[in-house]
Design an enzyme around this catalytic site. Structure first.
Site, PDB file in Angstrom:
ATOM      1  CB  SER A  46       9.097 -47.189  -2.462  1.00 18.06           C
ATOM      2  OG  SER A  46       8.022 -47.383  -1.582  1.00 18.06           O
TER       3      SER A  46
ATOM      4  CG  HIS B 271       5.927 -42.995  -1.467  1.00 18.35           C
ATOM      5  ND1 HIS B 271       6.285 -42.907  -2.799  1.00 18.35           N
ATOM      6  CD2 HIS B 271       6.136 -44.299  -1.104  1.00 18.35           C
ATOM      7  CE1 HIS B 271       6.667 -44.108  -3.217  1.00 18.35           C
ATOM      8  NE2 HIS B 271       6.597 -44.953  -2.213  1.00 18.35           N
TER       9      HIS B 271
END
Length: 240
Positions: free
Chosen positions: A129, A164
């Site tokens: 992330s 993501h």
């Protein structure tokens, strides 16, 4: 004779904080330069969240490595000791959280410069992330609330990164629009479950925990239409 170290970055769509099988973390450690690597977790993007640190230590202490944690919100090392510590690591593993805050805190402490030196000396830099976003020239992030473009990063990996890509609503269309409009340069869209290893800025190998997980190269053509190219990923639970 001058020995030139391989400069490597790994983008992770998972790991100890999200997956129970440990496949991506095991794969990552196999690419470290030492058979028993020193692995430093950097949880800056989460504000050095204690639970996140505990999760890392619980996952890596049983592995064949020497885990440690670099805390900057409760920093104890002076500049010289910090440099010695970071440059002695075989792997620097950056956690998720707020990408913009991560970069700001790193620069305040000079960690951005130290990580560049570590990269040049052969330390494997990686993360999930925000910990994937930070290595590129720009990224797709929710650091400011809504999904937006962050034209900032260490620039060790050319182009941009979107984490993501498959799991968060709006990620795919928003990132594609950013690339098509030129707000972000072409880059890498990482689905959850994917690991991608880059050497000297070039993709070396991509792997996946599950058959459906993908890594994409997202570009714009001359007519400003999006090109989303899926890249082959080796299935870890079959061949790793």
């Amino acid at each position: 004779m001058v020995v030139v170290s391989a400069r490597r970055v790994a983008l992770l769509g998972g790991g100890f904080s999200t997956d129970e099988d440990g496949l991506l973390d095991d794969w990552l450690l196999k690419h470290a330069r030492s058979p028993r690597p020193r692995v430093c977790f950097v949880p800056t993007a989460s504000g050095d969240a204690p639970a996140y640190i505990d999760q890392f230590l619980s996952a890596f202490k049983p592995r064949n490595c020497e885990p440690s944690v670099l805390s900057l919100f409760r920093r104890e090392l002076d500049d010289e000791a910090l440099r010695t510590f970071l440059l002695s690591q075989d792997v620097v593993y950056v956690g998720g959280g707020n990408t913009a805050n991560l970069l700001a805190v790193w620069r305040a402490h000079g960690v951005d410069r130290l990580l560049r030196d570590a990269y040049s000396s052969g330390t494997l830099l990686c993360g999930i992330s925000a910990g994937a976003n930070c290595w590129a020239e720009g990224s797709h992030t929710d650091s400011f609330g809504p999904l937006t473009c962050l034209q900032d990063g260490l620039g060790l990996l050319p182009g941009s990164v979107c984490p993501h890509y498959d799991r968060e609503p709006g990620r795919r269309t928003s990132y594609q629009e950013a690339v098509v409009t030129g707000m972000l340069s072409a880059g890498w869209a990482v689905e959850d479950g994917v690991g991608a290893l880059f050497t000297d800025g070039r993709l070396e190998v991509a792997v996946a925990r599950t058959p459906e997980a993908r890594l994409y190269l997202v570009q714009a053509d001359e007519d400003h239409e999006v090109i989303e190219r899926p890249l082959s990923c080796r299935l870890l639970n079959e061949r790793e």
